[in-house]
Structure formats: structure tokens, C-alpha cells
Write a protein that holds these residues in place. Structure first.
Motif, PDB file in Angstrom:
ATOM      1  N   PHE A 146     -52.407 -18.894 106.765  1.00 38.19           N
ATOM      2  CA  PHE A 146     -53.244 -19.191 105.594  1.00 38.19           C
ATOM      3  C   PHE A 146     -52.783 -18.339 104.416  1.00 38.19           C
ATOM      4  O   PHE A 146     -52.628 -17.128 104.540  1.00 38.19           O
ATOM      5  CB  PHE A 146     -54.719 -18.896 105.891  1.00 38.19           C
ATOM      6  N   GLY A 147     -52.551 -18.986 103.284  1.00 41.06           N
ATOM      7  CA  GLY A 147     -52.098 -18.251 102.099  1.00 41.06           C
ATOM      8  C   GLY A 147     -52.547 -18.930 100.819  1.00 41.06           C
ATOM      9  O   GLY A 147     -53.661 -19.432 100.745  1.00 41.06           O
ATOM     10  N   MET A 148     -51.644 -18.971  99.845  1.00 41.07           N
ATOM     11  CA  MET A 148     -52.000 -19.525  98.549  1.00 41.07           C
ATOM     12  C   MET A 148     -50.823 -20.216  97.903  1.00 41.07           C
ATOM     13  O   MET A 148     -49.682 -19.776  98.027  1.00 41.07           O
ATOM     14  CB  MET A 148     -52.514 -18.404  97.630  1.00 41.07           C
ATOM     15  N   GLU A 149     -51.109 -21.325  97.235  1.00 41.67           N
ATOM     16  CA  GLU A 149     -50.170 -21.915  96.289  1.00 41.67           C
ATOM     17  C   GLU A 149     -50.613 -21.399  94.921  1.00 41.67           C
ATOM     18  O   GLU A 149     -51.594 -21.869  94.358  1.00 41.67           O
ATOM     19  CB  GLU A 149     -50.215 -23.443  96.344  1.00 41.67           C
ATOM     20  N   PHE A 150     -49.883 -20.422  94.434  1.00 40.37           N
ATOM     21  CA  PHE A 150     -50.332 -19.638  93.268  1.00 40.37           C
ATOM     22  C   PHE A 150     -49.860 -20.269  91.961  1.00 40.37           C
ATOM     23  O   PHE A 150     -48.670 -20.456  91.757  1.00 40.37           O
ATOM     24  CB  PHE A 150     -49.791 -18.218  93.389  1.00 40.37           C
ATOM     25  N   ASP A 151     -50.802 -20.595  91.087  1.00 43.03           N
ATOM     26  CA  ASP A 151     -50.486 -21.130  89.762  1.00 43.03           C
ATOM     27  C   ASP A 151     -51.044 -20.172  88.714  1.00 43.03           C
ATOM     28  O   ASP A 151     -52.252 -20.119  88.495  1.00 43.03           O
ATOM     29  CB  ASP A 151     -51.092 -22.514  89.593  1.00 43.03           C
ATOM     30  N   PRO A 152     -50.167 -19.388  88.067  1.00 44.02           N
ATOM     31  CA  PRO A 152     -50.658 -18.391  87.107  1.00 44.02           C
ATOM     32  C   PRO A 152     -51.364 -18.998  85.897  1.00 44.02           C
ATOM     33  O   PRO A 152     -52.218 -18.350  85.285  1.00 44.02           O
ATOM     34  CB  PRO A 152     -49.389 -17.643  86.690  1.00 44.02           C
ATOM     35  N   SER A 153     -51.030 -20.236  85.544  1.00 41.16           N
ATOM     36  CA  SER A 153     -51.607 -20.821  84.328  1.00 41.16           C
ATOM     37  C   SER A 153     -53.130 -20.923  84.407  1.00 41.16           C
ATOM     38  O   SER A 153     -53.826 -20.788  83.394  1.00 41.16           O
ATOM     39  CB  SER A 153     -51.008 -22.203  84.061  1.00 41.16           C
ATOM     40  N   HIS A 154     -53.659 -21.146  85.610  1.00 45.36           N
ATOM     41  CA  HIS A 154     -55.107 -21.295  85.747  1.00 45.36           C
ATOM     42  C   HIS A 154     -55.831 -19.964  85.563  1.00 45.36           C
ATOM     43  O   HIS A 154     -57.028 -19.945  85.232  1.00 45.36           O
ATOM     44  CB  HIS A 154     -55.451 -21.896  87.110  1.00 45.36           C
ATOM     45  N   LEU A 155     -55.128 -18.860  85.795  1.00 44.13           N
ATOM     46  CA  LEU A 155     -55.718 -17.547  85.531  1.00 44.13           C
ATOM     47  C   LEU A 155     -55.638 -17.213  84.050  1.00 44.13           C
ATOM     48  O   LEU A 155     -56.581 -16.670  83.482  1.00 44.13           O
ATOM     49  CB  LEU A 155     -54.997 -16.480  86.360  1.00 44.13           C
ATOM     50  N   VAL A 156     -54.507 -17.541  83.427  1.00 41.91           N
ATOM     51  CA  VAL A 156     -54.328 -17.242  82.002  1.00 41.91           C
ATOM     52  C   VAL A 156     -55.455 -17.862  81.184  1.00 41.91           C
ATOM     53  O   VAL A 156     -56.027 -17.222  80.292  1.00 41.91           O
ATOM     54  CB  VAL A 156     -52.954 -17.743  81.516  1.00 41.91           C
ATOM     55  N   ARG A 157     -55.796 -19.103  81.490  1.00 44.62           N
ATOM     56  CA  ARG A 157     -56.829 -19.768  80.683  1.00 44.62           C
ATOM     57  C   ARG A 157     -58.234 -19.247  80.982  1.00 44.62           C
ATOM     58  O   ARG A 157     -59.189 -19.604  80.285  1.00 44.62           O
ATOM     59  CB  ARG A 157     -56.754 -21.280  80.847  1.00 44.62           C
ATOM     60  N   GLN A 158     -58.354 -18.426  82.027  1.00 49.98           N
ATOM     61  CA  GLN A 158     -59.640 -17.777  82.308  1.00 49.98           C
ATOM     62  C   GLN A 158     -59.619 -16.290  81.918  1.00 49.98           C
ATOM     63  O   GLN A 158     -60.515 -15.545  82.274  1.00 49.98           O
ATOM     64  CB  GLN A 158     -59.955 -17.904  83.810  1.00 49.98           C
ATOM     65  N   TYR A 159     -58.556 -15.886  81.192  1.00 53.67           N
ATOM     66  CA  TYR A 159     -58.398 -14.499  80.734  1.00 53.67           C
ATOM     67  C   TYR A 159     -58.314 -13.511  81.896  1.00 53.67           C
ATOM     68  O   TYR A 159     -58.857 -12.410  81.842  1.00 53.67           O
ATOM     69  CB  TYR A 159     -59.526 -14.114  79.760  1.00 53.67           C
ATOM     70  N   ILE A 160     -57.621 -13.933  82.967  1.00 48.86           N
ATOM     71  CA  ILE A 160     -57.381 -13.075  84.123  1.00 48.86           C
ATOM     72  C   ILE A 160     -55.893 -12.764  84.179  1.00 48.86           C
ATOM     73  O   ILE A 160     -55.063 -13.651  84.014  1.00 48.86           O
ATOM     74  CB  ILE A 160     -57.829 -13.780  85.428  1.00 48.86           C
ATOM     75  N   ASP A 161     -55.544 -11.516  84.391  1.00 49.12           N
ATOM     76  CA  ASP A 161     -54.152 -11.077  84.420  1.00 49.12           C
ATOM     77  C   ASP A 161     -53.448 -11.648  85.659  1.00 49.12           C
ATOM     78  O   ASP A 161     -53.738 -11.230  86.783  1.00 49.12           O
ATOM     79  CB  ASP A 161     -54.099  -9.548  84.448  1.00 49.12           C
ATOM     80  N   PRO A 162     -52.518 -12.592  85.492  1.00 45.77           N
ATOM     81  CA  PRO A 162     -51.879 -13.196  86.662  1.00 45.77           C
ATOM     82  C   PRO A 162     -50.937 -12.246  87.393  1.00 45.77           C
ATOM     83  O   PRO A 162     -50.727 -12.392  88.601  1.00 45.77           O
ATOM     84  CB  PRO A 162     -51.118 -14.386  86.075  1.00 45.77           C
ATOM     85  N   TYR A 163     -50.362 -11.274  86.676  1.00 42.42           N
ATOM     86  CA  TYR A 163     -49.426 -10.339  87.311  1.00 42.42           C
ATOM     87  C   TYR A 163     -50.161  -9.438  88.295  1.00 42.42           C
ATOM     88  O   TYR A 163     -49.714  -9.217  89.413  1.00 42.42           O
ATOM     89  CB  TYR A 163     -48.701  -9.503  86.250  1.00 42.42           C
ATOM     90  N   ARG A 164     -51.278  -8.904  87.865  1.00 38.69           N
ATOM     91  CA  ARG A 164     -52.086  -8.068  88.758  1.00 38.69           C
ATOM     92  C   ARG A 164     -52.606  -8.896  89.944  1.00 38.69           C
ATOM     93  O   ARG A 164     -52.605  -8.442  91.095  1.00 38.69           O
ATOM     94  CB  ARG A 164     -53.263  -7.465  87.982  1.00 38.69           C
ATOM     95  N   ALA A 165     -53.027 -10.118  89.637  1.00 38.15           N
ATOM     96  CA  ALA A 165     -53.604 -10.962  90.677  1.00 38.15           C
ATOM     97  C   ALA A 165     -52.587 -11.294  91.765  1.00 38.15           C
ATOM     98  O   ALA A 165     -52.886 -11.205  92.957  1.00 38.15           O
ATOM     99  CB  ALA A 165     -54.156 -12.252  90.065  1.00 38.15           C
ATOM    100  N   VAL A 166     -51.387 -11.665  91.366  1.00 40.27           N
ATOM    101  CA  VAL A 166     -50.386 -12.042  92.375  1.00 40.27           C
ATOM    102  C   VAL A 166     -49.884 -10.813  93.134  1.00 40.27           C
ATOM    103  O   VAL A 166     -49.576 -10.887  94.324  1.00 40.27           O
ATOM    104  CB  VAL A 166     -49.211 -12.818  91.727  1.00 40.27           C
TER     105      VAL A 166
END
Length: 209
Positions: free
Chosen positions: A184-204
């Protein structure tokens, strides 16, 4: 289901550089020509778990001819376009979704893929805790035996929608705590975090394992 042979370039470890597309031979050829490692293909009318072996063979022949690996399958919807909700509040709808997603795991196996992307599911008005718990139960009871049998992993894409609750780090933490499996993991799409003002670099970075 029988896994078909796909003699392409050696597979590399995740993450992979790919783009998401509907299935078509020109799309696979374009991916190779522009330097992508492969494609992530969405299920649809001409690409779904209910294709015959001969139809699967044609897809794999195209994959070989273009040199483009089908890296993973996005199994968000059934062939009729209805969303697959693993934790639907209605028992019949949930059972139907579970059965269709199992077919999606088998479909990936038939294509030689090792990963199937999914929505996490959703229960309107329910807490992250409850939804994570019910997703974990569905995974362990329904999906893990099939994933283990075929050595296929599944993971959530983080696109915000009604039937996808695990779209932000706070939800992921709860899910991964309850589902420590390497299937179990993730298909990570940073664009969906950017539009929610969440740092994608920290998240990934936080979910890199």
C-alpha cells in the motif's frame, strides 16, 4: 488471471517519470519519443479489467512496439464511469466497489504492472479516523490477499473529490499508521497540494518510504 510477458527495458524502482493518459497507441508512442519512462493509464471503455486475453495481447503488443511501459493503472472508475468507493456507506455499493477493484488488481497483473492507483474512498461527514479505519479494514480483508498473490501494490492518488478523503498529509498519517504494508502506497500528485497551499516537497519527503 495469466500475466502476459512484456519484454521491455528493465524496470526501475519507483518513483518513475510518467504522465497520466487514456489508452491509445499514439499516446504510448509519444511517451517514448519525449523521454518518459512510461505511462499511467486510466481505466475506460477501451482499457478496463473486463477485456479479453486477445485484447490484452494487443495492448501489450503496442507497448512492445512503442517501447513504452505501462507503469500503472488508474482504477478510479468502473467502465461505466461510476466512481469506485472502497468505503461507501451503502453495503451493496461498497461490496460492488470492492469486487470491481479486485478486478482492477488482477487487470494490472495481466498487463505486467505492479501498481494500481485508487481513490481512498469517502464517507460524507465522517472523521479522518473513521474513514482511515474502514479503508484499512477493506484493504486487509479484501485487497491484501489479492495484492500479495500477484505481487501488485495499490495506492491512493491525492485528488480532492467526494470519494477520496485521504488527500492531505493529516489523513495520510492516519492511513499509513493503520496500513504499514509495502503493498500500500501513494500515487503522488504535487499539483493537488499546491492548490491547497500545502508544501509538496515536505509532504513527499515525509512519506518517502
Amino acid at each position: 488471471p495469466k500475466q502476459r510477458d512484456v519484454p521491455l527495458a528493465p524496470a526501475t524502482k519507483y518513483p518513475k517519470l510518467a504522465f497520466i493518459t487514456d489508452y491509445s497507441p499514439p499516446k504510448l508512442a509519444f511517451a517514448t519519443q519525449t523521454g518518459y519512462e512510461g505511462v499511467v493509464v486510466k481505466t475506460g471503455k477501451n482499457f478496463n479489467p473486463f477485456l479479453s486475453d486477445s485484447q490484452i495481447d494487443k495492448i501489450l503488443a503496442t507497448s512492445r512496439e512503442t517501447g513504452c511501459r505501462i507503469i500503472s493503472v488508474e482504477c478510479f472508475f468502473d467502465p461505466q464511469g461510476k466512481g469506485i468507493n472502497h468505503i461507501a456507506p451503502d453495503p451493496a455499493t461498497r461490496r460492488d466497489s470492492n469486487e470491481k477493484f479486485i478486478r482492477g488488481i488482477e487487470f494490472a497483473h495481466r498487463l505486467g504492472c505492479k501498481f494500481v492507483a485508487a481513490f481512498s474512498g469517502g464517507i460524507p461527514g465522517a472523521s479522518f479516523d473513521r474513514q482511515a479505519k474502514e479503508l484499512a479494514e477493506a484493504f486487509h480483508e479484501k485487497y491484501l490477499p489479492v495484492c500479495a498473490k500477484y505481487d501488485v501494490s495499490m495506492g491512493c492518488e491525492n485528488y480532492p473529490t467526494e470519494i477520496n478523503f485521504a488527500t492531505v498529509p493529516a489523513a495520510w498519517d492516519k492511513v499509513f499508521e493503520l496500513i504499514p504494508s509495502h503493498h500500500f502506497g501513494m500515487e503522488f500528485d504535487p499539483s493537488h497540494l499546491v492548490r491547497q497551499y500545502i508544501d509538496p516537497y515536505r509532504a513527499v519527503w515525509d512519506i518517502r518510504d
